[in-house]
Design a protein around this motif. Structure first.
Motif, PDB file in Angstrom:
ATOM      1  N   TYR A 236       0.838  -1.196   0.000  1.00  9.74           N
ATOM      2  CA  TYR A 236       0.000   0.000   0.000  1.00  9.74           C
ATOM      3  C   TYR A 236       0.877   1.252   0.000  1.00  9.74           C
ATOM      4  O   TYR A 236       0.552   2.246  -0.616  1.00  9.74           O
ATOM      5  N   GLY A 237       1.999   1.171   0.731  1.00 12.69           N
ATOM      6  CA  GLY A 237       2.791   2.351   1.026  1.00 12.69           C
ATOM      7  C   GLY A 237       3.594   2.888  -0.124  1.00 12.69           C
ATOM      8  O   GLY A 237       3.761   4.100  -0.249  1.00 12.69           O
ATOM      9  N   ALA A 238       4.120   2.032  -0.959  1.00 15.61           N
ATOM     10  CA  ALA A 238       4.990   2.524  -2.007  1.00 15.61           C
ATOM     11  C   ALA A 238       4.503   2.125  -3.381  1.00 15.61           C
ATOM     12  O   ALA A 238       4.659   2.848  -4.355  1.00 15.61           O
TER      13      ALA A 238
ATOM     14  N   PHE B 294       1.370   1.457  -4.120  1.00 22.39           N
ATOM     15  CA  PHE B 294      -0.030   1.814  -4.338  1.00 22.39           C
ATOM     16  C   PHE B 294      -0.690   0.665  -5.083  1.00 22.39           C
ATOM     17  O   PHE B 294      -1.495   0.848  -5.968  1.00 22.39           O
TER      18      PHE B 294
ATOM     19  N   ILE C 220      -5.579  -3.021   8.344  1.00 23.90           N
ATOM     20  CA  ILE C 220      -5.792  -2.192   7.155  1.00 23.90           C
ATOM     21  C   ILE C 220      -6.641  -2.934   6.114  1.00 23.90           C
ATOM     22  O   ILE C 220      -7.502  -2.344   5.461  1.00 23.90           O
TER      23      ILE C 220
ATOM     24  N   LEU D  13     -10.288  -1.711   4.911  1.00 19.81           N
ATOM     25  CA  LEU D  13     -10.640  -1.434   3.516  1.00 19.81           C
ATOM     26  C   LEU D  13     -11.839  -2.259   3.073  1.00 19.81           C
ATOM     27  O   LEU D  13     -12.699  -1.779   2.332  1.00 19.81           O
TER      28      LEU D  13
ATOM     29  N   LEU E 137      -8.213   4.445  11.697  1.00 23.70           N
ATOM     30  CA  LEU E 137      -7.840   5.566  10.833  1.00 23.70           C
ATOM     31  C   LEU E 137      -8.693   5.596   9.574  1.00 23.70           C
ATOM     32  O   LEU E 137      -9.086   6.661   9.103  1.00 23.70           O
ATOM     33  N   LEU E 138      -8.998   4.439   9.020  1.00 21.54           N
ATOM     34  CA  LEU E 138      -9.753   4.392   7.766  1.00 21.54           C
ATOM     35  C   LEU E 138     -11.234   4.690   7.972  1.00 21.54           C
ATOM     36  O   LEU E 138     -11.864   5.314   7.128  1.00 21.54           O
TER      37      LEU E 138
ATOM     38  N   ARG F 152     -12.999   5.875  10.959  1.00 18.33           N
ATOM     39  CA  ARG F 152     -13.538   6.797  11.959  1.00 18.33           C
ATOM     40  C   ARG F 152     -14.280   7.950  11.276  1.00 18.33           C
ATOM     41  O   ARG F 152     -13.954   8.324  10.151  1.00 18.33           O
TER      42      ARG F 152
ATOM     43  N   TRP G 187      -0.778   8.091  17.541  1.00 20.08           N
ATOM     44  CA  TRP G 187      -0.174   7.925  16.218  1.00 20.08           C
ATOM     45  C   TRP G 187       0.229   9.276  15.621  1.00 20.08           C
ATOM     46  O   TRP G 187       1.328   9.438  15.110  1.00 20.08           O
TER      47      TRP G 187
ATOM     48  N   ALA H 229      -4.619  10.688   7.921  1.00 22.10           N
ATOM     49  CA  ALA H 229      -4.105   9.313   7.947  1.00 22.10           C
ATOM     50  C   ALA H 229      -2.812   9.361   7.141  1.00 22.10           C
ATOM     51  O   ALA H 229      -2.418  10.443   6.698  1.00 22.10           O
ATOM     52  N   THR H 230      -2.164   8.232   6.922  1.00 21.20           N
ATOM     53  CA  THR H 230      -0.965   8.289   6.083  1.00 21.20           C
ATOM     54  C   THR H 230      -1.400   8.362   4.615  1.00 21.20           C
ATOM     55  O   THR H 230      -2.508   7.954   4.267  1.00 21.20           O
TER      56      THR H 230
ATOM     57  N   PRO I 101      -0.463   6.587   1.966  1.00 21.34           N
ATOM     58  CA  PRO I 101      -0.833   5.301   1.374  1.00 21.34           C
ATOM     59  C   PRO I 101      -2.224   4.853   1.810  1.00 21.34           C
ATOM     60  O   PRO I 101      -3.000   4.337   0.996  1.00 21.34           O
ATOM     61  N   GLU I 102      -2.558   5.058   3.079  1.00 22.42           N
ATOM     62  CA  GLU I 102      -3.873   4.649   3.556  1.00 22.42           C
ATOM     63  C   GLU I 102      -4.963   5.454   2.859  1.00 22.42           C
ATOM     64  O   GLU I 102      -5.981   4.905   2.430  1.00 22.42           O
TER      65      GLU I 102
ATOM     66  N   ASN J 164      -4.703   6.916  -0.006  1.00 25.20           N
ATOM     67  CA  ASN J 164      -4.733   6.502  -1.406  1.00 25.20           C
ATOM     68  C   ASN J 164      -5.594   5.249  -1.566  1.00 25.20           C
ATOM     69  O   ASN J 164      -6.479   5.189  -2.419  1.00 25.20           O
ATOM     70  N   ALA J 165      -5.354   4.264  -0.688  1.00 21.24           N
ATOM     71  CA  ALA J 165      -6.149   3.034  -0.744  1.00 21.24           C
ATOM     72  C   ALA J 165      -7.616   3.343  -0.482  1.00 21.24           C
ATOM     73  O   ALA J 165      -8.513   2.783  -1.122  1.00 21.24           O
ATOM     74  N   LEU J 166      -7.862   4.256   0.455  1.00 20.13           N
ATOM     75  CA  LEU J 166      -9.232   4.644   0.789  1.00 20.13           C
ATOM     76  C   LEU J 166      -9.919   5.296  -0.413  1.00 20.13           C
ATOM     77  O   LEU J 166     -11.051   4.957  -0.763  1.00 20.13           O
TER      78      LEU J 166
ATOM     79  N   ASP K  58       3.290  12.299  -0.861  1.00 11.62           N
ATOM     80  CA  ASP K  58       4.178  12.037  -1.995  1.00 11.62           C
ATOM     81  C   ASP K  58       3.419  11.937  -3.314  1.00 11.62           C
ATOM     82  O   ASP K  58       2.204  11.745  -3.338  1.00 11.62           O
TER      83      ASP K  58
ATOM     84  N   GLY L   9       3.572   9.734  -5.727  1.00  6.48           N
ATOM     85  CA  GLY L   9       3.093   8.434  -6.198  1.00  6.48           C
ATOM     86  C   GLY L   9       1.623   8.213  -5.885  1.00  6.48           C
ATOM     87  O   GLY L   9       0.861   7.735  -6.733  1.00  6.48           O
ATOM     88  N   ALA L  10       1.212   8.577  -4.668  1.00  7.61           N
ATOM     89  CA  ALA L  10      -0.182   8.396  -4.281  1.00  7.61           C
ATOM     90  C   ALA L  10      -1.094   9.249  -5.158  1.00  7.61           C
ATOM     91  O   ALA L  10      -2.190   8.832  -5.529  1.00  7.61           O
TER      92      ALA L  10
ATOM     93  N   ALA M  42       8.300   5.081  -0.624  1.00 13.71           N
ATOM     94  CA  ALA M  42       8.047   5.708  -1.925  1.00 13.71           C
ATOM     95  C   ALA M  42       9.180   6.639  -2.351  1.00 13.71           C
ATOM     96  O   ALA M  42       9.557   6.683  -3.526  1.00 13.71           O
TER      97      ALA M  42
END
Lengths: 515, 342
Positions: free
Chosen positions: A212-214, A216, A361, A365, A458-459, A461, A473, B68-69, B71-72, B74-76, B93, B95-96, B173
């Motif tokens: 997810y982080g890099a 995508f 996560i 999702l 986080l997703l 709330r 966090w 949120a971060t 990446p999160e 972006n996924a959302l 960044d 990329g997202a 990233a």
């Protein structure tokens, strides 16, 4: 006496269990959709990556070793708590539950700050073991309290040594509790991200986060998550097979609950050390480090009391609501698993457990996906978040409800039925009443876990709503550890309350009810 | 019947508890109605919260922010698709941003706004706009090394003398966009050679930039490849004089490229004046200066000075690189995966 029934489960119970099971399967359905979107070529390509076998091996190694260690520490600890002559038993039991209040990411952070060279497998194993031991200690201690030493005595009379007598007499009584605890630890370790990532030990959850982080790349993440689900299925089925055997052995146990307590004598010091060291390492070290950081920090800002207060209120309300949802979902599955056997029952129970093997996560999702498709009105409301806690943590309630129900003799239900009470009425007035302490303990376990949850929170709330975990966090994310410390300490204190209540929860009420 | 009473009381408990939760949410939220701008922010609340408050004070536009971060988020956003409640995505960044742009979820920004930021630091099709820059740097252990003994190019890090001493986050990233820059500047063969050589040089793999910096700061690694502003965040916490890690900028080297944070207006908010006002605000002089002073990032709008002590933005190479090009990113990741780093 028989604790399971040979007949087919009543239709209403089965239907309720299937509904709960369908809810538990939301994350799995989501993964299927994502993996389907990825296509077969991408799935094959994933297995071609040199790193993927390493990730799987690391994940299995960590889960297996943490599980074995928690059993090795948890069972003797439980024995001391339940069967030894111990001064201040209540305090020791509370100490044993305390690590439940510590989020793995906080324990890992504390240890890393204290010992910066900690890294890799050993560090992850050490910290996860510390925070997961209560999952074994508490249910096993409860089973020991509810059990009898009568069989041990018989074995001793027949010339067996104390250990052999324990193996023959007590072990079969506590084996289901040991297995249930080990199952929770194993699934917890499979799905943990926070504790592992800080020690740079690469497992499937860290790779999912990276996807997810890099990248995508949610398809790659979904494929890795599916691998985790398969591991979780293997673990759950393994536990069921082992428990099936145990249940048959347990069937031989009869007689009144008579307990003899052991004098510790020269074992007192090592015994107390065993009870003291894990909670001290899990709780005292991170708290000390945070407090030191609080005084060192230059970014110390005054704590906003209103902000802190509303975070506490949100944390308590959301996690308690999540616990109610989890219990409602877990009840039909737990009762079904306690009373009936067969392929359908096994499948329902297995599905109920799987969400626990997935990182937050992915479950988060899947509920974004689900709530937008089904109940868009409730999207980004507290309702969906509480529902998510229910889905994520209902597995933690299933085991407790199952064993609490299984301890109620079916003969009592039969008497109630003979007296003209319906199935539901019998359940409320007989079974639920006797199983209540176990069900309450399950609710507390879910509450304490939900309080610490971060990724799904986080997703899902409501925009602008903060819990203690999200406040923590947002401060550690910019290394404002000084500003984070008060939130961390308050989170530990709030989460310690259900952990404390949990340590006092007894399944022993049953002993008094059925002399 | 007692059972239904129990069920009702459980239901009532949830309803009351969750309604209370809604009430305790901070006052500026909970009113996601018309007229409120909803921002998904992949940047930290303590860093940009004050800026957003300033925006509301200046313009009178009420804002709901979801933190949120990146990446999160972006996924959302990908999961929400066109049903997203978000009007603006402010990402850590590029990329997202590229990811949601290629999913067709962004709207095109007006030309005069998009043209404010020089090419290489923003999108090439107006789907998002660069807001701030972060340079890739070497963080080194100041107790063991000096600025003279630290290499000024990442090429040197594959030498045996650095074996087991270099830390980086291959899944991050900004590390990956450095590898992409390496591919663009030095060619595929040279990039593959570097990646394989560094993978064989016993590197210390971390999960993110901050963890990398902490390793250097505690003496566990001699060199860390990070983004410059993490050092300033850490220094703000611990005090500059207490920082064991020191920074080496890499002008002219692919290892020293600039990554950007940026913002996009989502499709559903196309033509929304408030959303546009917010994005314009991010590249206004006031906001750009805020980033220079508070987060030590490079301003991307020409004519505003970089934070003190940092080399000029122009001295750092940014090849004509589309930082949000996901196809190129995928090639980079394949390269890292083949070397066993990902």
């Amino acid at each position: 006496m028989s604790h399971t029934r040979a007949v087919r489960p009543p239709r209403a119970l089965l239907a309720a269990a299937v509904v709960a099971c369908a809810v538990a399967a939301i994350p799995l359905a989501y993964l299927l959709v994502r993996v389907g979107a990825a296509g077969i070529e991408e799935v094959i390509a994933v297995f071609g990556r040199p790193r993927v076998p390493v990730l799987i091996a690391n994940t299995v190694l960590l889960a297996a070793s943490v599980t074995l260690t928690t059993v090795a520490i948890g069972v003797p600890s439980a024995f001391l708590l339940a069967r030894a002559r111990l001064r201040g038993r209540a305090v020791w039991t509370m100490l044993a539950a305390l690590p439940l209040a510590v989020p793995s990411y906080l324990a890992a952070y504390g240890w890393l700050a204290a010992l910066p060279w900690m890294q890799g497998f050993w560090a992850a194993w050490f910290v996860l073991t510390l925070v997961a031991v209560p999952y074994v200690t508490l249910p096993v201690a409860a089973a020991l309290r509810a059990g009898t030493t009568g069989l041990d005595d018989v074995a001793r009379t027949l010339g067996r040594g104390p250990l052999a007598a324990f193996r023959l007499g007590t072990w079969p009584q506590i084996r289901p509790a040991v297995l249930a605890g080990a199952l929770l630890v194993c699934l917890y370790t499979l799905s943990d991200f926070g504790g592992v990532a800080l020690f740079r030990y690469q497992v499937l959850t860290t790779a999912i986060q990276q996807a997810y982080g890099a990248s995508f790349n949610r398809d790659y993440a979904a494929i890795l998550a599916t691998l985790l689900v398969l591991l979780a299925v293997a673990v759950v089925v393994g536990e069921q097979v082992a428990r099936g055997r145990a249940a048959r052995q347990f069937g031989a146990v009869t007689g009144p609950a008579r307990q003899r307590r052991v004098r510790l004598r020269r074992w007192t010091v090592p015994a107390l050390a065993l009870l003291l060291v894990p909670p001290a390492l899990a709780v005292a070290v991170p708290v000390t480090v945070l407090v030191v950081r609080l005084f060192e920090a230059q970014t110390l800002r005054a704590v906003d009391a209103v902000e802190l207060g509303s975070a506490v209120a949100n944390t308590v309300l959301l996690s308690a609501s999540g616990a109610v949802v989890a219990i409602l979902l877990a009840l039909p599955i737990g009762i079904l698993a306690a009373r009936y056997r067969g392929r359908v029952v096994r499948a329902v129970e297995t599905t109920g457990y799987l969400a626990l093997g997935l990182p937050g996560i992915v479950v988060g999702l899947s509920l974004v996906f689900f709530s937008l498709a089904v109940v868009p009105v409730f999207y980004q409301t507290a309702f969906v978040l509480a529902f998510a806690y229910g889905v994520l943590f209902m597995p933690k309630a299933i085991g407790g409800i199952r064993s609490a129900t299984a301890q109620v003799p079916t003969s009592l239900e039969d008497v109630s039925r003979t007296l003209g009470n319906g199935r539901t009425r019998t359940w409320w007035f007989v079974t639920a009443r006797l199983a209540r302490p176990g069900i309450a303990a399950a609710a507390l376990l879910v509450t304490v876990t939900a309080m610490k949850e971060l990724p799904a929170t986080l997703l899902l709330r409501p925009t602008g709503t903060d819990t203690l975990a999200t406040e923590l966090w947002s401060r550690t994310d910019v290394s404002a550890y000084g500003a984070a410390a008060p939130y961390a300490v308050v989170l530990l204190m709030v989460a310690a309350i259900p952990a404390f209540l949990l340590s006092r929860a007894r399944t022993g009420e049953f002993d008094e009810a059925v002399p | 019947m007692r059972s239904s009473r129990h069920a009702r009381s459980a239901g009532a408990f949830i309803a009351i508890a969750l309604t209370l939760t809604a009430c305790t949410a901070s006052p500026e939220s909970g009113s996601t109605g018309e007229g409120t701008l909803t921002i998904y922010a992949g940047r930290n609340e303590s860093l940009i919260g004050p800026l957003i408050e300033q925006f509301t004070d200046d313009t009178g536009i009420e804002v709901d922010v979801r933190y949120a971060t990146s990446p999160e988020l972006n996924a959302l956003l990908l999961e929400e698709g066109e049903r997203t409640p978000a009007d603006v995505f402010f990402s850590q960044d590029a990329g997202a941003l590229g990811s949601i742009a290629s999913a067709g979820l962004t709207s095109t920004l007006p030309g005069e706004l998009a043209d404010l930021i020089p090419a290489g630091f923003t999108s090439d099709d107006g789907s998002w706009i660069g807001v701030t820059g972060r340079a890739r740097v070497i963080a080194y252990d100041g107790d063991d090394l000096t600025s003279e003994t630290v290499p000024d190019t990442v090429d040197a890090l594959t030498a045996p003398e650095w074996s087991g001493r270099v830390a980086f986050a291959p899944g991050n990233a900004s590390f990956q966009s450095f590898i992409t820059a390496l591919r663009v500047l030095e060619g595929e063969a040279a990039a593959a050679e570097w990646v394989n050589a560094i993978a064989a040089n016993d590197p210390i793999l971390t999960d993110n930039n901050l963890a990398t910096l902490d390793l250097v700061n505690s003496g566990q690694a001699d060199i860390g490849l990070i983004n410059h502003y993490y050092w300033f965040e850490r220094a703000a916490e611990l005090g500059e004089e207490n920082m064991r890690a020191q920074l080496e900028f890499l002008p002219g080297d692919p290892g020293g490229i600039v990554n950007v944070s940026g913002a996009a207006i989502l499709k559903g908010a196309a033509g929304d004046a408030d959303a546009l006002a917010f994005v314009e605000y991010l590249v206004s002089e006031a906001a750009q200066r805020y980033f220079v002073e508070e987060t030590f990032e490079y301003p991307l709008v020409p004519g505003i000075d970089a934070p003190e002590g940092l080399p000029a933005l122009e001295s750092l190479v940014n090849p004509e690189l589309d930082l949000s090009d996901l196809e190129s990113l995928e090639q980079t990741q394949r390269l890292l995966a083949d070397a066993g780093l990902l």
